[in-house]
Design a protein around this motif. Structure first.
Motif, mmCIF file in Angstrom:
data_model
loop_
_atom_site.group_PDB
_atom_site.id
_atom_site.type_symbol
_atom_site.label_atom_id
_atom_site.label_comp_id
_atom_site.label_asym_id
_atom_site.label_seq_id
_atom_site.Cartn_x
_atom_site.Cartn_y
_atom_site.Cartn_z
ATOM 1 N N ILE A 1 0.847 -1.200 0.000
ATOM 2 C CA ILE A 1 0.000 0.000 0.000
ATOM 3 C C ILE A 1 0.879 1.244 0.000
ATOM 4 N N THR A 2 1.856 1.263 0.872
ATOM 5 C CA THR A 2 2.766 2.403 0.960
ATOM 6 C C THR A 2 3.522 2.603 -0.354
ATOM 7 N N ASP A 3 3.973 1.514 -0.940
ATOM 8 C CA ASP A 3 4.687 1.603 -2.229
ATOM 9 C C ASP A 3 3.794 2.205 -3.314
ATOM 10 N N ILE A 4 2.551 1.773 -3.352
ATOM 11 C CA ILE A 4 1.640 2.277 -4.381
ATOM 12 C C ILE A 4 1.324 3.745 -4.144
ATOM 13 N N ILE A 5 1.080 4.113 -2.895
ATOM 14 C CA ILE A 5 0.816 5.525 -2.583
ATOM 15 C C ILE A 5 2.033 6.374 -2.962
ATOM 16 N N ASN A 6 3.224 5.866 -2.696
ATOM 17 C CA ASN A 6 4.439 6.594 -3.089
ATOM 18 C C ASN A 6 4.531 6.729 -4.605
ATOM 19 N N ALA A 7 4.140 5.694 -5.328
ATOM 20 C CA ALA A 7 4.147 5.769 -6.800
ATOM 21 C C ALA A 7 3.145 6.823 -7.285
ATOM 22 N N LEU A 8 1.982 6.883 -6.652
ATOM 23 C CA LEU A 8 1.002 7.913 -7.005
ATOM 24 C C LEU A 8 1.574 9.303 -6.731
ATOM 25 N N ASN A 9 2.243 9.451 -5.610
ATOM 26 C CA ASN A 9 2.855 10.734 -5.259
ATOM 27 C C ASN A 9 3.942 11.112 -6.269
ATOM 28 N N ASP A 10 4.751 10.124 -6.653
ATOM 29 C CA ASP A 10 5.828 10.375 -7.623
ATOM 30 C C ASP A 10 5.293 10.748 -8.999
ATOM 31 N N ALA A 11 4.072 10.319 -9.306
ATOM 32 C CA ALA A 11 3.477 10.601 -10.619
ATOM 33 C C ALA A 11 2.900 12.014 -10.719
ATOM 34 N N LEU A 12 2.818 12.714 -9.598
ATOM 35 C CA LEU A 12 2.267 14.070 -9.617
ATOM 36 C C LEU A 12 3.178 14.994 -10.428
ATOM 37 N N ASP A 13 2.559 15.866 -11.206
ATOM 38 C CA ASP A 13 3.306 16.795 -12.049
ATOM 39 C C ASP A 13 3.070 18.216 -11.552
ATOM 40 N N PRO A 14 4.041 18.793 -10.842
ATOM 41 C CA PRO A 14 3.852 20.129 -10.266
ATOM 42 C C PRO A 14 3.675 21.227 -11.310
ATOM 43 N N GLU A 15 4.050 20.954 -12.545
ATOM 44 C CA GLU A 15 3.890 21.969 -13.592
ATOM 45 C C GLU A 15 2.431 22.144 -13.992
ATOM 46 N N VAL A 16 1.633 21.121 -13.797
ATOM 47 C CA VAL A 16 0.233 21.173 -14.208
ATOM 48 C C VAL A 16 -0.566 22.069 -13.274
ATOM 49 N N ASN A 17 -0.471 21.814 -11.977
ATOM 50 C CA ASN A 17 -1.226 22.588 -10.992
ATOM 51 C C ASN A 17 -0.487 22.497 -9.657
ATOM 52 N N PRO A 18 0.437 23.421 -9.385
ATOM 53 C CA PRO A 18 1.282 23.309 -8.194
ATOM 54 C C PRO A 18 0.502 23.210 -6.882
ATOM 55 N N GLU A 19 -0.573 23.960 -6.764
ATOM 56 C CA GLU A 19 -1.345 23.930 -5.510
ATOM 57 C C GLU A 19 -2.014 22.571 -5.313
ATOM 58 N N LEU A 20 -2.593 22.030 -6.372
ATOM 59 C CA LEU A 20 -3.233 20.718 -6.293
ATOM 60 C C LEU A 20 -2.200 19.645 -5.970
ATOM 61 N N VAL A 21 -1.047 19.719 -6.616
ATOM 62 C CA VAL A 21 0.014 18.740 -6.380
ATOM 63 C C VAL A 21 0.472 18.801 -4.922
#
Length: 137
Positions: A61-81
């Motif tokens: 679970i932790t690994d998958i959540i970390n993968a989701l976090n790593d997939a975030l793109d701060p260029e798209v929407n920094p506040e949402l990220v």
């Protein structure tokens, strides 16, 4: 016993097939679904006092959540990220706490949070997916 192995093999093959043909949006959906499924399994392991399964599932679970976090793109929407990253961090803390305290109900909170995020993700329009794909190109 053989039925379990057969089911697992089928699930792995099905997941591989989904991933091979998946776009980035679908991959994120599959990761979120993976968190939900493993949370349900971990709740069962905690209730059964199956320490080995509990540890393995909570780590996944932790690994998958970390993968989701790593997939975030701060260029798209920094506040949402930033908000999602904080939420993912909180979810990992709760997963850790559930394991330490052997309290399956803590995972209900993680499930609820992930369902909220996944529900919003699932509502992304096809047009928005196309725009995102074009922006990545």
């Amino acid at each position: 016993m053989y039925a379990k192995k057969g089911i697992r093999a089928y699930q792995k093959d099905s997941l591989r097939s989904d991933l091979a043909s998946a776009d980035p949006h679908r991959i994120i959906q599959l990761l979120m679904q993976g968190v939900l499924e493993r949370c349900a399994q971990a709740k069962g392991a905690i209730d059964r006092r199956d320490f080995e399964a509990k540890a393995e599932l909570l780590t996944r679970i932790t690994d998958i959540i970390n993968a989701l976090n790593d997939a975030l793109d701060p260029e798209v929407n920094p506040e949402l990220v930033e908000n999602l990253s904080s939420l993912y961090g909180y979810m990992n803390e709760r997963v850790h706490q559930a394991g330490l305290e052997m309290r399956a109900e803590i995972l209900d909170e993680v499930i609820s949070l992930m369902l909220t995020i996944k529900s919003a993700w699932d509502q992304i329009s096809d047009e928005a997916k196309v725009e995102a794909a074009q922006a990545r190109s």
